[in-house]
Design a protein around this motif. Structure first.
Motif, PDB file in Angstrom:
ATOM      1  N   LEU A 351       0.302  -0.961   0.081  1.00 37.30           N
ATOM      2  CA  LEU A 351      -0.101  -0.029  -0.036  1.00 37.30           C
ATOM      3  C   LEU A 351       0.537   1.151  -0.243  1.00 37.30           C
ATOM      4  CD1 LEU A 351      -2.649  -0.988   2.806  1.00 37.30           C
ATOM      5  CD2 LEU A 351      -2.207  -1.618   0.416  1.00 37.30           C
ATOM      6  N   ARG A 352       0.057   2.379  -0.550  1.00 40.72           N
ATOM      7  CA  ARG A 352       1.145   3.729  -0.307  1.00 40.72           C
ATOM      8  C   ARG A 352       0.549   4.540   0.044  1.00 40.72           C
ATOM      9  NH1 ARG A 352       0.251   7.230  -4.779  1.00 40.72           N
ATOM     10  NH2 ARG A 352      -1.500   6.432  -5.206  1.00 40.72           N
ATOM     11  N   TYR A 353       1.830   4.447   1.433  1.00 39.25           N
ATOM     12  CA  TYR A 353       1.213   5.627   2.559  1.00 39.25           C
ATOM     13  C   TYR A 353       2.320   6.436   3.331  1.00 39.25           C
ATOM     14  CZ  TYR A 353       2.486   2.102   5.481  1.00 39.25           C
ATOM     15  OH  TYR A 353       3.460   0.763   6.211  1.00 39.25           O
ATOM     16  N   PRO A 354       2.032   7.832   3.765  1.00 37.99           N
ATOM     17  CA  PRO A 354       3.360   8.214   4.415  1.00 37.99           C
ATOM     18  C   PRO A 354       3.809   8.125   4.663  1.00 37.99           C
ATOM     19  CG  PRO A 354       1.084   9.651   4.723  1.00 37.99           C
ATOM     20  CD  PRO A 354       0.544   8.180   3.759  1.00 37.99           C
ATOM     21  N   ARG A 355       4.754   7.918   5.316  1.00 40.07           N
ATOM     22  CA  ARG A 355       5.666   7.639   6.450  1.00 40.07           C
ATOM     23  C   ARG A 355       5.327   7.118   8.134  1.00 40.07           C
ATOM     24  NH1 ARG A 355      10.968  11.432   7.420  1.00 40.07           N
ATOM     25  NH2 ARG A 355       9.794  11.969   8.643  1.00 40.07           N
ATOM     26  N   TYR A 356       5.393   6.401   8.338  1.00 37.21           N
ATOM     27  CA  TYR A 356       3.889   6.473   9.874  1.00 37.21           C
ATOM     28  C   TYR A 356       4.498   5.585  11.016  1.00 37.21           C
ATOM     29  CZ  TYR A 356      -0.311   5.617  12.429  1.00 37.21           C
ATOM     30  OH  TYR A 356      -1.703   4.818  12.915  1.00 37.21           O
ATOM     31  N   THR A 363      -2.904   8.145   6.362  1.00 40.15           N
ATOM     32  CA  THR A 363      -3.694   8.099   4.885  1.00 40.15           C
ATOM     33  C   THR A 363      -3.250   7.070   4.040  1.00 40.15           C
ATOM     34  OG1 THR A 363      -2.821   9.866   4.682  1.00 40.15           O
ATOM     35  CG2 THR A 363      -4.319  10.567   5.027  1.00 40.15           C
ATOM     36  N   VAL A 364      -4.051   6.071   3.370  1.00 38.57           N
ATOM     37  CA  VAL A 364      -3.690   5.651   2.537  1.00 38.57           C
ATOM     38  C   VAL A 364      -3.731   5.876   0.183  1.00 38.57           C
ATOM     39  CG1 VAL A 364      -4.024   3.066   1.363  1.00 38.57           C
ATOM     40  CG2 VAL A 364      -3.356   3.225   3.758  1.00 38.57           C
ATOM     41  N   PHE A 365      -3.296   6.798  -0.212  1.00 42.63           N
ATOM     42  CA  PHE A 365      -3.103   7.300  -1.297  1.00 42.63           C
ATOM     43  C   PHE A 365      -3.835   6.089  -2.520  1.00 42.63           C
ATOM     44  CE2 PHE A 365       0.533   8.585   0.108  1.00 42.63           C
ATOM     45  CZ  PHE A 365       0.507  10.643   1.234  1.00 42.63           C
ATOM     46  N   THR A 366      -5.209   6.776  -3.028  1.00 42.94           N
ATOM     47  CA  THR A 366      -5.802   6.152  -4.271  1.00 42.94           C
ATOM     48  C   THR A 366      -6.282   7.583  -4.861  1.00 42.94           C
ATOM     49  OG1 THR A 366      -7.674   4.880  -3.958  1.00 42.94           O
ATOM     50  CG2 THR A 366      -8.175   6.701  -2.385  1.00 42.94           C
ATOM     51  N   ALA A 367      -6.564   6.348  -5.532  1.00 40.32           N
ATOM     52  CA  ALA A 367      -7.600   7.354  -7.300  1.00 40.32           C
ATOM     53  C   ALA A 367      -8.037   7.892  -7.750  1.00 40.32           C
ATOM     54  CB  ALA A 367      -6.767   7.058  -9.227  1.00 40.32           C
ATOM     55  N   ASP A 368      -9.080   6.876  -6.295  1.00 40.00           N
ATOM     56  CA  ASP A 368     -10.396   7.159  -6.103  1.00 40.00           C
ATOM     57  C   ASP A 368     -10.966   7.170  -5.008  1.00 40.00           C
ATOM     58  OD1 ASP A 368     -13.557   7.624  -5.958  1.00 40.00           O
ATOM     59  OD2 ASP A 368     -13.471   6.340  -8.319  1.00 40.00           O
ATOM     60  N   SER A 369     -10.898   8.142  -4.063  1.00 43.39           N
ATOM     61  CA  SER A 369     -10.985   7.911  -2.974  1.00 43.39           C
ATOM     62  C   SER A 369     -12.332   7.156  -2.249  1.00 43.39           C
ATOM     63  CB  SER A 369     -10.598   9.110  -2.259  1.00 43.39           C
ATOM     64  OG  SER A 369     -11.807   9.791  -1.889  1.00 43.39           O
TER      65      SER A 369
END
Ligand SMILES: Cc1ncc(COP(=O)(O)O)c(C=O)c1O
Length: 418
Positions: A351-356, A363-369
Motif C-alpha cells: 500500500l502507498r502511504y506516508p512515513r508512519y 492515509t492510504v493514497f488512492t486514485a478514487d477515495s
C-alpha cells in the motif's frame, strides 16, 4: 376573520444567506453513525472512522487518574466563574507542559480555550484579517476549513509531500512567499507530530528547514506559525523537543501552539486546552494577551472551571503526574502495537502511504477515495475518504483486526483503480 398566514415557503430561510445552506452533519460523524447502526443490527463492522483512542474491546480508552482528579475538585471552586483567560495556575501548568524549563517559556503568553479547536479559532480571528486566507498543508483536518469559513476567512493549501514522500519544503516556501506578498501576513497551521489525517511527523531536519523559511519570509510581513500539538504525546518524545527548531522565527515571526487535553489525557469531553503565543517583545506579548482575552470574552466568556482545576492538579502534583505518565504510557503502547501491525501488513501488501511512526491516523493514497471507501463499506470496513486518499483510524482498530483492514484496503483500492 383574517385568513391564516400562508405556510412559509420551504425555499425561504429565516437564516442569513451564509448560514442557510450549511451541511447537515460532520461527514465523519455521519459515517460513524452508519457503522454503529449496522453493528447494532448484528453485522461484523470494523469502524476506523472516529478520532478517539478505543480499547481493543471497543470501549473508549480513558485514564482513571483523570476521572479521580475531576471527582476530587472542590465543587464550590468549580461552581465559580473562572478568570476570562483561564486560571493562572492552569496557564502556568500548560506552559510548562509545552516548553518545560526552556527559556522560551519566559517569553510566552497563554490563554485557556475549550480545547484545541478553539485555540485554532483564536489564532484565526486574531492573526488573519477577515477575507484573508490562512495557509496549511493540502492534507489537513477538515475543521480548519469550518473554522475559517465560520469566521469569514479562507484556507489556502500547499502540497504536503514531494515526489519522494517527504514534507515539501519547496512548495511551502513558494506558497508562503506568495501569500505574504498578497496579504502582508500569513497564519500557517501545521499539525505535527502525527498529522491528522496522514500520520506524518516532521523530522528534525524538516522542522529546521521550515523554520529557516519562516525566518526568511517574515522579514517581508508577519508570519504566525501555529503548531497544532493535538497528538504530541503519541509522536514519541516530549512536546518541547518538537518546538526547539522554532525558537527564532525572525523579525515578523510569532510561534503559536494549540495545546489540548483531548488526546493527551483521553478526556475529549471536558473541552480543556490553551493557545500559547511566544514572542520576544514584552509589548507584543501584552497586546497578544489582551487580544486573546477579548476573544475569550467575545466567544465562550470563560472555560470549564472544573476541568481546568483537575488538569492543573494532574500537571502540577508530582505523584499524579507520574501516574498520568504511566496510564498514558499504556495508551501510547496500545496504539504503537497497532501502528507496528499496520506497517507490517500494509508494507507487505504494497500500500502507498506516508512515513508512519505513530499517531491516531494514517492515509492510504488512492486514485478514487470515494470508490475505495464505498467498496470497503460493502465489506463492513469504514474509513474516511479524503482528497486522494482514505483516512484510516488506527486509534479505533485493534491490532488483531489490522489484517482484515489491510485486506479491505486492497479490495477498495482495486475497485478504485489503484
Ligand atoms: C489536527 C487536530 N487538531 C485539533 C484537534 C482538536 O481537538 P479538540 O478540540 O478536542 O482539542 C483535533 C481533534 O480531532 C485534530 O485532529
Amino acid at each position: 376573520m383574517n385568513p391564516p398566514p400562508a405556510a412559509a415557503s420551504s425555499s425561504r430561510s429565516s437564516l442569513i444567506a451564509a448560514a442557510a445552506d450549511r451541511p447537515a452533519d460532520d461527514p465523519i460523524f455521519a459515517l460513524n453513525a452508519e457503522a454503529v447502526r449496522r453493528r447494532k443490527a448484528g453485522e461484523s463492522i470494523l469502524n476506523a472512522t472516529l478520532g478517539a483512542l478505543m480499547e481493543d474491546d471497543g470501549r473508549l480508552a480513558v485514564m482513571p487518574v483523570v476521572r479521580e482528579a475531576l471527582a476530587a475538585v472542590d465543587p464550590l471552586r468549580a461552581a465559580a466563574y473562572a478568570p476570562i483567560s483561564g486560571e493562572p495556575a492552569f496557564l502556568e501548568a500548560a506552559l510548562r507542559d509545552v516548553f518545560g524549563n526552556k527559556p522560551r517559556a519566559r517569553h510566552t503568553t497563554t490563554a485557556a480555550t475549550p480545547d484545541g479547536t478553539n485555540a485554532l479559532h483564536h489564532a484565526i480571528v486574531n492573526f488573519v484579517e477577515p477575507g484573508q486566507a490562512l495557509l496549511t498543508t493540502d492534507y489537513h483536518w477538515g475543521p480548519y476549513e469550518t473554522l475559517a469559513t465560520h469566521t469569514g476567512r479562507r484556507v489556502e493549501t500547499f502540497p504536503m509531500f514531494d515526489r519522494a514522500g517527504a514534507f515539501d519544503l519547496d512548495a511551502f516556501e513558494r506558497a508562503l512567499r506568495d501569500q505574504v506578498a498578497r496579504q502582508g501576513r500569513s497564519l500557517v497551521l501545521l499539525n505535527t507530530p502525527c498529522n491528522n489525517p496522514t500520520g506524518y511527523s516532521l523530522d528534525r531536519g524538516e522542522r529546521e528547514g521550515l523554520a529557516a523559511i519562516v525566518r526568511e519570509v517574515s522579514s517581508r510581513g508577519t508570519v504566525a506559525l501555529l503548531i497544532d500539538l493535538a497528538y504530541a504525546h503519541f509522536g514519541g518524545g516530549v512536546a518541547s523537543a518538537q518546538l526547539d527548531a522554532f525558537d527564532d522565527l525572525g523579525e515578523g515571526g510569532v510561534l503559536l501552539v494549540a495545546w489540548t487535553v483531548s488526546k493527551a489525557f483521553a478526556q475529549y469531553g471536558a473541552r480543556i486546552g490553551a493557545l500559547l503565543a511566544a514572542h520576544d517583545s514584552e509589548d507584543e506579548r501584552r497586546r497578544i494577551a489582551n487580544a486573546l482575552s477579548f476573544s475569550c470574552r467575545g466567544t465562550w466568556s470563560n472555560c470549564n472551571h472544573l476541568g481546568m482545576l483537575a488538569i492543573t492538579e494532574l500537571l502540577s502534583d508530582p505523584r499524579k503526574r507520574v501516574r498520568c505518565e504511566a496510564e498514558r504510557g499504556r495508551l501510547i503502547e496500545l496504539l504503537a502495537q497497532r501502528v507496528r501491525a499496520f506497517n507490517e501488513h500494509a508494507g507487505r501488501a504494497g500500500l502507498r502511504y506516508p512515513r508512519y511512526e505513530g499517531g491516531f491516523f494514517v492515509t492510504v493514497f488512492t486514485a478514487d477515495s470515494a470508490a475505495c471507501a464505498r467498496r470497503m463499506r460493502e465489506l463492513g470496513v469504514y474509513v474516511v475518504p479524503v482528497r486522494g486518499a482514505v483516512r484510516v483510524a488506527l486509534c479505533s482498530t485493534p491490532a488483531a483486526e489490522v489484517p482484515r483492514l489491510v485486506e479491505a484496503l486492497q479490495q477498495g483500492l482495486a475497485a478504485a483503480g489503484g
